[in-house]
Design a protein around this motif. Structure first.
Motif, mmCIF file in Angstrom:
data_model
loop_
_atom_site.group_PDB
_atom_site.id
_atom_site.type_symbol
_atom_site.label_atom_id
_atom_site.label_comp_id
_atom_site.label_asym_id
_atom_site.label_seq_id
_atom_site.Cartn_x
_atom_site.Cartn_y
_atom_site.Cartn_z
ATOM 1 N N ILE A 114 -5.010 16.667 -1.260
ATOM 2 C CA ILE A 114 -5.457 15.946 -2.458
ATOM 3 C C ILE A 114 -4.606 14.692 -2.565
ATOM 4 N N ILE A 115 -5.241 13.565 -2.802
ATOM 5 C CA ILE A 115 -4.523 12.293 -2.921
ATOM 6 C C ILE A 115 -4.580 11.808 -4.366
ATOM 7 N N ILE A 116 -3.414 11.479 -4.898
ATOM 8 C CA ILE A 116 -3.299 10.811 -6.190
ATOM 9 C C ILE A 116 -2.447 9.564 -5.969
ATOM 10 N N SER A 117 -2.113 8.848 -7.030
ATOM 11 C CA SER A 117 -1.282 7.651 -6.873
ATOM 12 C C SER A 117 0.038 7.810 -7.605
ATOM 13 N N GLY A 118 0.943 6.917 -7.310
ATOM 14 C CA GLY A 118 2.259 6.933 -7.930
ATOM 15 C C GLY A 118 2.280 6.442 -9.356
ATOM 16 N N VAL A 141 0.653 11.134 -2.180
ATOM 17 C CA VAL A 141 0.781 10.118 -3.225
ATOM 18 C C VAL A 141 0.723 8.714 -2.629
ATOM 19 N N ILE A 142 -0.143 7.879 -3.204
ATOM 20 C CA ILE A 142 -0.221 6.470 -2.810
ATOM 21 C C ILE A 142 0.933 5.727 -3.466
ATOM 22 N N PRO A 143 1.779 5.048 -2.703
ATOM 23 C CA PRO A 143 2.916 4.343 -3.306
ATOM 24 C C PRO A 143 2.480 3.162 -4.175
ATOM 25 N N VAL A 144 3.375 2.798 -5.087
ATOM 26 C CA VAL A 144 3.172 1.639 -5.959
ATOM 27 C C VAL A 144 4.088 0.523 -5.504
ATOM 28 N N LEU A 150 -1.201 -0.801 -6.184
ATOM 29 C CA LEU A 150 -1.147 0.264 -5.194
ATOM 30 C C LEU A 150 -1.053 -0.310 -3.782
ATOM 31 N N ALA A 151 -0.363 0.417 -2.926
ATOM 32 C CA ALA A 151 -0.264 0.037 -1.509
ATOM 33 C C ALA A 151 -1.538 0.505 -0.813
ATOM 34 N N MET A 152 -2.544 -0.346 -0.811
ATOM 35 C CA MET A 152 -3.851 0.052 -0.326
ATOM 36 C C MET A 152 -3.859 0.359 1.170
ATOM 37 N N GLY A 153 -3.011 -0.305 1.912
ATOM 38 C CA GLY A 153 -2.914 -0.008 3.342
ATOM 39 C C GLY A 153 -2.448 1.422 3.579
ATOM 40 N N VAL A 154 -1.485 1.857 2.785
ATOM 41 C CA VAL A 154 -0.998 3.232 2.892
ATOM 42 C C VAL A 154 -2.094 4.212 2.488
ATOM 43 N N TYR A 155 -2.859 3.860 1.463
ATOM 44 C CA TYR A 155 -3.970 4.722 1.039
ATOM 45 C C TYR A 155 -4.928 4.971 2.197
ATOM 46 N N GLN A 156 -5.275 3.919 2.896
ATOM 47 C CA GLN A 156 -6.181 4.078 4.044
ATOM 48 C C GLN A 156 -5.579 5.014 5.086
ATOM 49 N N GLU A 157 -4.266 4.928 5.277
ATOM 50 C CA GLU A 157 -3.603 5.784 6.257
ATOM 51 C C GLU A 157 -3.549 7.242 5.801
ATOM 52 N N LEU A 158 -3.475 7.462 4.484
ATOM 53 C CA LEU A 158 -3.410 8.829 3.961
ATOM 54 C C LEU A 158 -4.732 9.564 4.101
#
Length: 404
Positions: A114-118, A141-144, A150-158
């Protein structure tokens, strides 16, 4: 849009606090209520107070019609395809917990992610932690970034084939950041994940179209859209809601009950057990009608002016640092002042009749990410004025003289 005329519709704005005219800048926590909403509550209890759906007498029929009229109003407000996709809850928190305890328990297994954000509110963290602990799933967790985006690049990687759900806030209650949820939903769907959007802060500021957004779930609270407390709504795609297990057992959510088995009601009543919050739900329609009568485009334009003005005035205060400078923000400013605890500022401002929110704003992980105990948060609504921001700035100067 004449703000002076709008202010006249909010009786609480004419009161004083500790001998000073009230300046209300705590709108991200809850908005004030226009007289029309207050009247709607009183009218229900005075004229047709009755339980709904099951009665055949006149009061029950009138109450039922008014209650269900709100469901149609919410459908229009968020752009849902079907009225039965609107489930009434106590608010965003209960809506998220409903999804976690139904869809989540049905679809999340050991090893799933499950992915949420910071920048999530605790209500969009804790239910998923509980579910992950129960199921052996993994919470990511998607970093801020430093600017509050949000660090959208990291989101894509997650995102991966293990991702089963993304639960994301559309607008941060602590930073004001507007997240690119439509883009995030499309990316999540590519890996087969479902998406829940926390609209607690966005519903009052942004145009919401759940079909265009293509979210699987969307939640918002009435008390942040000039409506009553204790009522909100969960939107879910019809096919998902139909296949999810029930949330609570009781009256209304059943078709037939025997001691051997129970068959459940159709949507949306399948998820609305027991006597609901009838009066506040009816008054929620009045609040949505109030927003519609002004127009979100005019509201956004006014709030954007307030945000720009407040940002410029606050940044000129020595030692003040704004936390969250995203390119896309709603009308909210969180800040810290060097050498001063946010709570001390809040107490002194309250003595001047100025209501702001101080603390971690139910986003403790986000405060930890920025290395601070909390912030002072001033959040603006359609009835606020630049003159009130001037009062806030003068109050901060006065407070700092006392504290430093």
């Amino acid at each position: 849009m004449r703000v002076s005329e709008i202010r006249e519709q909010f009786p609480i704005l004419s009161r004083t606090v500790k001998g000073k005219p009230l300046v209300y800048f705590d709108n991200a926590a809850t908005s004030q209520k226009p007289q029309s909403v207050i009247d709607a509550l009183s009218h229900y209890y005075s004229h047709y107070n009755a339980n709904i759906h099951r009665g055949i007498h006149t009061l029950a029929e009138e109450a039922t019609l008014a209650y269900e009229a709100t469901r149609f109003a919410v459908q229009e407000f968020i752009g849902a395809a079907f009225v039965e996709e609107i489930i009434f809850t106590r608010g965003t928190t209960e809506s998220i917990n409903l999804v976690a305890n139904t869809w989540g328990r049905q679809n999340i297994d050991a090893g799933d992610e499950i992915i949420i954000s910071g920048m999530e509110h605790h209500s969009n963290i804790v239910p998923w932690q509980i579910l992950c602990e129960e199921k052996g799933a993994v919470l990511k967790v998607i970093p801020v970034k430093d600017n509050g985006e949000l660090a959208m690049g990291v989101y894509q990687e997650l995102l991966s084939s293990k991702t089963k759900l993304v639960s994301i806030v559309q607008v941060s209650n602590s930073l004001g950041t507007v997240n690119p949820v439509k883009e995030m939903i499309a990316a999540a769907h590519k890996v087969g994940a479902k998406v829940l959007v926390d609209g607690a802060q966005s519903a009052v500021h942004l145009d919401i179209d759940v079909q265009d957004m293509d979210c699987d779930f969307f939640a918002f609270s009435g008390h942040k859209v000039y409506g009553p407390t204790g009522v909100g709504a969960l939107y879910g795609k019809k096919e998902l809601l139909e296949n999810m297990p029930v949330f609570q057992g009781g009256g209304e959510m059943i078709k037939e009950v025997t001691f051997e088995r129970t068959t459940y009601n159709d949507l949306p009543y399948k998820y609305e057990a027991g006597t609901p919050n009838i009066a506040d739900t009816i008054a929620l329609k009045t609040a949505l009608d109030f927003i519609k009568s002004i127009g979100k485009d005019q509201i956004r334009a006014h709030e954007a002016e307030l945000l720009a003005y407040a940002t410029a005035q606050l940044e000129a205060i020595p030692g003040l640092k704004i936390i969250g400078n995203a390119q896309d923000k709603v009308s909210l400013v969180s800040f810290v002042i060097e050498g001063v605890h946010p709570q001390d500022i809040g107490v002194l401002l309250d003595n001047m009749g100025i209501a702001v929110r101080t603390g971690h704003h139910c986003t403790q992980p986000l405060m930890k990410r920025f290395g601070i105990p909390g912030t002072v948060r001033a959040s603006f609504a359609l009835y606020n004025q630049k003159e009130e921001i001037d009062v806030l700035v003068a109050g901060l100067h006065k407070a700092l003289k006392m504290l430093l």
